[in-house]
Scaffold this motif. Structure first.
Motif, PDB file in Angstrom:
ATOM      1  N   SER A   1      54.823   9.703  48.036  1.00  0.00           N
ATOM      2  CA  SER A   1      54.721  10.256  49.383  1.00  0.00           C
ATOM      3  C   SER A   1      55.498  11.561  49.493  1.00  0.00           C
ATOM      4  O   SER A   1      55.011  12.551  50.050  1.00  0.00           O
ATOM      5  CB  SER A   1      55.235   9.245  50.410  1.00  0.00           C
ATOM      6  OG  SER A   1      55.149   9.780  51.717  1.00  0.00           O
TER       7      SER A   1
ATOM      8  N   THR B   1      48.698  11.423  58.881  1.00  0.00           N
ATOM      9  CA  THR B   1      49.530  10.411  58.247  1.00  0.00           C
ATOM     10  C   THR B   1      49.112   8.997  58.640  1.00  0.00           C
ATOM     11  O   THR B   1      48.381   8.781  59.605  1.00  0.00           O
ATOM     12  CB  THR B   1      51.008  10.606  58.630  1.00  0.00           C
ATOM     13  OG1 THR B   1      51.147  10.476  60.048  1.00  0.00           O
ATOM     14  CG2 THR B   1      51.501  11.977  58.191  1.00  0.00           C
TER      15      THR B   1
ATOM     16  N   VAL C   1      56.154   4.358  45.585  1.00  0.00           N
ATOM     17  CA  VAL C   1      55.465   4.752  46.813  1.00  0.00           C
ATOM     18  C   VAL C   1      56.221   5.869  47.536  1.00  0.00           C
ATOM     19  O   VAL C   1      55.622   6.835  48.017  1.00  0.00           O
ATOM     20  CB  VAL C   1      55.270   3.532  47.735  1.00  0.00           C
ATOM     21  CG1 VAL C   1      54.564   3.934  49.017  1.00  0.00           C
ATOM     22  CG2 VAL C   1      54.458   2.444  47.022  1.00  0.00           C
TER      23      VAL C   1
ATOM     24  N   GLU D   1      53.615  14.293  47.690  1.00  0.00           N
ATOM     25  CA  GLU D   1      52.398  14.653  48.426  1.00  0.00           C
ATOM     26  C   GLU D   1      52.726  15.590  49.589  1.00  0.00           C
ATOM     27  O   GLU D   1      52.049  16.601  49.801  1.00  0.00           O
ATOM     28  CB  GLU D   1      51.718  13.385  48.947  1.00  0.00           C
ATOM     29  CG  GLU D   1      51.082  12.517  47.877  1.00  0.00           C
ATOM     30  CD  GLU D   1      50.760  11.113  48.374  1.00  0.00           C
ATOM     31  OE1 GLU D   1      50.155  10.344  47.607  1.00  0.00           O
ATOM     32  OE2 GLU D   1      51.132  10.776  49.532  1.00  0.00           O
TER      33      GLU D   1
ATOM     34  N   THR E   1      47.819  13.085  43.555  1.00  0.00           N
ATOM     35  CA  THR E   1      48.460  11.774  43.569  1.00  0.00           C
ATOM     36  C   THR E   1      48.152  10.975  42.313  1.00  0.00           C
ATOM     37  O   THR E   1      49.051  10.395  41.684  1.00  0.00           O
ATOM     38  CB  THR E   1      48.017  10.972  44.813  1.00  0.00           C
ATOM     39  OG1 THR E   1      48.404  11.684  45.981  1.00  0.00           O
ATOM     40  CG2 THR E   1      48.649   9.591  44.824  1.00  0.00           C
TER      41      THR E   1
ATOM     42  N   ILE F   1      59.644  10.382  55.251  1.00  0.00           N
ATOM     43  CA  ILE F   1      58.891   9.373  54.503  1.00  0.00           C
ATOM     44  C   ILE F   1      59.198   7.971  55.024  1.00  0.00           C
ATOM     45  O   ILE F   1      58.310   7.131  55.171  1.00  0.00           O
ATOM     46  CB  ILE F   1      59.222   9.485  53.009  1.00  0.00           C
ATOM     47  CG1 ILE F   1      58.891  10.885  52.499  1.00  0.00           C
ATOM     48  CG2 ILE F   1      58.474   8.438  52.209  1.00  0.00           C
ATOM     49  CD1 ILE F   1      59.585  11.226  51.209  1.00  0.00           C
TER      50      ILE F   1
ATOM     51  N   ARG G   1      55.718   6.272  55.040  1.00  0.00           N
ATOM     52  CA  ARG G   1      54.781   7.169  55.712  1.00  0.00           C
ATOM     53  C   ARG G   1      53.990   7.932  54.657  1.00  0.00           C
ATOM     54  O   ARG G   1      54.555   8.603  53.801  1.00  0.00           O
ATOM     55  CB  ARG G   1      55.568   8.135  56.608  1.00  0.00           C
ATOM     56  CG  ARG G   1      54.755   8.922  57.605  1.00  0.00           C
ATOM     57  CD  ARG G   1      55.692   9.583  58.601  1.00  0.00           C
ATOM     58  NE  ARG G   1      54.964  10.347  59.606  1.00  0.00           N
ATOM     59  CZ  ARG G   1      55.123  11.651  59.807  1.00  0.00           C
ATOM     60  NH1 ARG G   1      55.984  12.339  59.064  1.00  0.00           N
ATOM     61  NH2 ARG G   1      54.434  12.270  60.733  1.00  0.00           N
ATOM     62  N   ARG G   2      52.672   7.829  54.702  1.00  0.00           N
ATOM     63  CA  ARG G   2      51.816   8.439  53.693  1.00  0.00           C
ATOM     64  C   ARG G   2      50.843   9.418  54.332  1.00  0.00           C
ATOM     65  O   ARG G   2      50.422   9.243  55.478  1.00  0.00           O
ATOM     66  CB  ARG G   2      50.998   7.379  52.944  1.00  0.00           C
ATOM     67  CG  ARG G   2      51.802   6.399  52.113  1.00  0.00           C
ATOM     68  CD  ARG G   2      52.526   7.038  50.956  1.00  0.00           C
ATOM     69  NE  ARG G   2      51.641   7.651  49.983  1.00  0.00           N
ATOM     70  CZ  ARG G   2      51.071   7.009  48.954  1.00  0.00           C
ATOM     71  NH1 ARG G   2      51.291   5.721  48.795  1.00  0.00           N
ATOM     72  NH2 ARG G   2      50.298   7.659  48.095  1.00  0.00           N
TER      73      ARG G   2
ATOM     74  N   ASP H   1      49.523   0.828  47.562  1.00  0.00           N
ATOM     75  CA  ASP H   1      49.315   2.024  48.382  1.00  0.00           C
ATOM     76  C   ASP H   1      48.888   1.684  49.804  1.00  0.00           C
ATOM     77  O   ASP H   1      49.258   2.382  50.754  1.00  0.00           O
ATOM     78  CB  ASP H   1      48.235   2.921  47.748  1.00  0.00           C
ATOM     79  CG  ASP H   1      48.802   3.821  46.671  1.00  0.00           C
ATOM     80  OD1 ASP H   1      49.973   3.642  46.295  1.00  0.00           O
ATOM     81  OD2 ASP H   1      48.069   4.702  46.188  1.00  0.00           O
TER      82      ASP H   1
ATOM     83  N   ARG I   1      52.315   2.921  55.828  1.00  0.00           N
ATOM     84  CA  ARG I   1      52.127   1.866  54.842  1.00  0.00           C
ATOM     85  C   ARG I   1      53.509   1.296  54.537  1.00  0.00           C
ATOM     86  O   ARG I   1      54.252   1.007  55.453  1.00  0.00           O
ATOM     87  CB  ARG I   1      51.415   2.411  53.602  1.00  0.00           C
ATOM     88  CG  ARG I   1      49.974   2.831  53.893  1.00  0.00           C
ATOM     89  CD  ARG I   1      49.137   1.640  54.344  1.00  0.00           C
ATOM     90  NE  ARG I   1      47.743   1.956  54.614  1.00  0.00           N
ATOM     91  CZ  ARG I   1      47.218   2.113  55.805  1.00  0.00           C
ATOM     92  NH1 ARG I   1      48.001   2.021  56.884  1.00  0.00           N
ATOM     93  NH2 ARG I   1      45.942   2.358  55.966  1.00  0.00           N
TER      94      ARG I   1
END
Length: 496
Positions: A295, A462, A291, A298, A161, A352, A468-469, A199, A465
Motif C-alpha cells: 500500500s 481508496t 499489505v 502504491e 503491485t 495507510i 487503506r489500499r 489483499d 482492507r
C-alpha cells in the motif's frame, strides 16, 4: 374486563421497562465521550465510509469522541497530548483484543506475558544493532531482481503491485527464515498466491466476521470473499514446516532470523509448549509487512505520477549525490534528505493505517474526564492527526518540504505517527523505510514514472482492507538517458 386490565397492566410494565432502558442508555451515553448515536445493534457501522467519516466526526465532536461499531464501543483520540497520556503512558489501556483467526497472541494483537516476549524477540530481528545493515543486504538482492523484472515492462503499461509483491514477500521470507527463495521455486509461487488472497480481506466486513467466528457455517454459504481463517491456516502450515526444518538442521540457531531468535530463547521455551506463538508472530509479520508495504509503495508512486516536479527533484538529488556509477544504498540516506522526506510525506498523507489498532481498557477508566467502560477500544485517529491544519499547512497537498528544515535537514513533527505509538507501535517501521528508500531510489535512478500515454491521471480512489489500499492503476516506466548503463546491466541479469 379483567383481560383488558391485564393487557393494560402488561403494556404499562413494558412501557415502563422500555422507558427505563432509554433513560439508562441516555444517562450512560452522557457519561461517555460525545459522539454519534448510531442505530440499534449495528451502531454507526452503516454510516462509516472510511477515515473520511472519522474526519467528519472529529470536526463535529473535537479531540475525543466515542462511536459504537456493532457491539463494540470505540473511543477516538485526536490530539497528541491525549494520545501520549492514554495510549503511550497508561498501563490500563495497553492490551489489545485477540487477533482475527489468530492461533496465538502474536505481535500485532494480543496481550500479556506471551505477547510481551513475542514483541521483544521480534524487535531483536527488526531493531537489533545490525538490523538496518541486514535489511539493506537482503533488500538489495530483491531490488536487483526487481529492476530486472521492471526492464521487461520498460515503456509498456504495467501494474506495479504484482511486480513488487514477490520482491516484498522474499524480503519477509529472509527476515523470518533466514534465506530467500528463487522466484520460480514452486513453494514460493504458492506462498505468493496464498498471500495475494489477503489483499481483499476487509476486517470490518460481515463476511470476515462470519469466516472467523462461524467457519463451519461460512463454509456452507456460497461466497467469493477471501477466507481469513483459511489464509491463516495456510500460512501456519508453511511457517510450521520452516520451523520443523530448522530444528532438524545440524546448524546452530546463529542467525538473526525470526525463527532462530525464537528457537534460541530459553524464556520462550519455558513458557510455551507449542510453536503457536512463534508461528503467529511470523504470520503477523507477513500480513502486516506485505499489505502495508504494498500500500505504501502504491501510494508513493501514484504521488510521483501526480507530482512530476517532486519526481524530477528526487532524480536531481540522486544524480548530484550518487551519480550514475553505482546504485544508492541505505547509508546514502543522509545525502538524499528530499528523497527521505518524500517517503515521510507519503506516509503522512496516504495514512495507510488511518487509526492505530485498538487498545482495550482492562478496567473501567476515566479518559479526559469521561467514563470509558472496561473492554472498550481506544485508538489514535492517525488520519485526523496527520491532517490538522494547525500542525500542517495546507494538509491535503502533497509537499515533502514540510519534513525539511531551512537547512534541508530532516524534521519529524511530534504528531507524525504513521506506525502508531509505543509501546504498541508497529515494529516494522525501520524495515519499511529501508525498503521504500531502496526501491524509490533504484527505480528513479533508472526510470521516470508516468501514467500511460493519452490517459488521465489515475485517481486516488481508496478502499479499506487490512490497511487503506488504492484501487489498481497502471503506470509506464521510461528509461532515463543517464541510466542507460544500469538498464543494460539489469537486462542481462537472470532472476534467481
Amino acid at each position: 374486563m379483567d383481560v383488558v386490565f391485564a393487557v393494560s397492566g402488561v403494556t404499562g410494565i413494558l412501557l415502563t421497562v422500555a422507558a427505563s432502558l432509554i433513560c439508562f442508555t441516555f444517562i450512560r451515553r452522557r457519561q461517555l465521550p460525545p459522539g454519534p448515536w448510531g442505530v440499534p445493534l449495528l451502531g454507526c457501522l452503516p454510516f462509516w465510509k472510511g477515515p473520511e467519516t472519522n474526519s467528519e466526526w472529529y470536526n463535529q465532536y473535537g479531540d475525543i469522541y466515542s462511536v459504537r461499531m456493532g457491539s463494540s464501543l470505540i473511543v477516538y483520540l485526536n490530539s497528541m497530548p491525549l494520545v501520549n497520556k492514554y495510549l503511550k503512558d497508561s498501563v490500563d489501556i495497553i492490551d489489545r483484543p485477540p487477533g482475527p483467526a489468530a492461533i496465538g497472541q502474536g505481535i500485532l494483537f494480543g496481550s500479556g506475558q506471551k505477547w510481551r516476549l513475542n514483541r521483544t524477540l521480534c524487535l531483536h530481528t527488526l531493531w537489533g544493532d545490525k538490523a538496518e545493515q541486514a535489511f539493506h543486504r537482503h533488500l538489495q538482492n530483491e531490488a536487483t531482481d526487481l529492476l530486472a523484472q521492471l526492464e521487461r515492462f520498460s515503456e509498456r503499461e504495467m501494474n506495479l503491485t504484482e511486480t513488487l509483491r514477490p520482491c516484498i514477500v522474499n524480503g519477509l521470507c529472509t527476515l523470518i527464515r533466514g534465506s530467500r527463495f528463487s522466484y520460480t521455486d514452486p513453494d514460493f509461487v504458492s506462498l505468493v498466491a496464498l498471500l495475494r488472497g489477503a489483499d481483499d480481506v476487509d476486517l470490518l466486513s460481515l463476511s470476515t466476521a462470519l469466516s472467523v467466528k462461524l467457519p463451519k457455517l461460512w463454509a456452507l454459504i456460497p461466497h467469493q470473499s477471501p477466507d481469513l481463517a483459511e489464509i491463516t491456516a495456510g500460512l501456519a502450515s508453511v511457517i510450521g514446516r520452516w520451523v520443523a526444518e530448522r530444528r532438524q538442521s545440524c546448524e546452530k540457531y546463529s542467525s538473526d532470523s525470526l525463527i532462530d531468535v525464537f528457537l534460541n530463547s530459553e524464556q520462550y521455551q519455558q513458557i510455551n509448549s507449542t510453536d503457536d506463538e512463534m508461528v503467529q508472530s511470523a504470520i503477523d509479520m507477513f500480513n502486516g509487512g506485505l499489505v502495508a508495504s504494498l500500500s505504501g509503495l502504491e501510494f508513493l508512486f501514484l504521488y510521483l505520477i501526480h507530482n512530476p516536479d517532486v519526481q524530477s527533484r528526487i532524480q536531481g538529488e540522486i544524480d548530484d549525490a550518487i551519480g550514475s556509477d553505482r546504485k544508492p544504498s541505505w547509508v546514502d540516506q543522509s545525502k538524499l534528505p528530499y528523497t527521505v522526506a518524500t517517503v515521510m510525506e507519503t506516509l503522512r498523507l496516504a495514512c495507510i493505517t488511518p487509526s492505530t489498532l485498538p487498545h482495550v481498557a482492562t478496567r473501567d477508566v476515566t479518559v479526559h474526564g469521561y467514563s470509558v467502560p472496561k473492554g472498550s477500544g481506544v485508538v489514535a485517529s492517525i488520519f485526523c492527526l496527520h491532517r490538522q491544519s494547525a500542525q500542517h499547512e495546507d494538509p491535503e497537498t502533497f509537499n515533502p518540504e514540510r519534513f525539511l528544515n531551512k537547512d534541508s535537514t530532516l524534521r519529524t513533527p511530534s504528531d507524525f505517527i504513521p506506525f502508531g505509538v509505543a509501546p504498541r507501535n508497529c515494529p516494522g517501521d525501520r524495515w519499511f523505510h529501508v525498503l521504500a528508500f531502496l526501491i524509490l531510489t533504484w527505480v528513479l535512478q533508472s526510470y521516470s514514472v508516468s501514467q500511460p500515454q493519452g490517459e488521465e491521471l489515475p485517481p486516488f480512489k481508496t478502499k479499506m482492507r487490512i490497511v487503506r489500499r488504492l484501487e489498481p492503476y497502471s503506470l509506464v516506466l521510461t528509461p532515463r538517458k543517464t541510466s542507460s548503463k544500469f538498464v543494460s546491466e539489469n537486462k542481462s541479469q537472470d532472476i534467481n
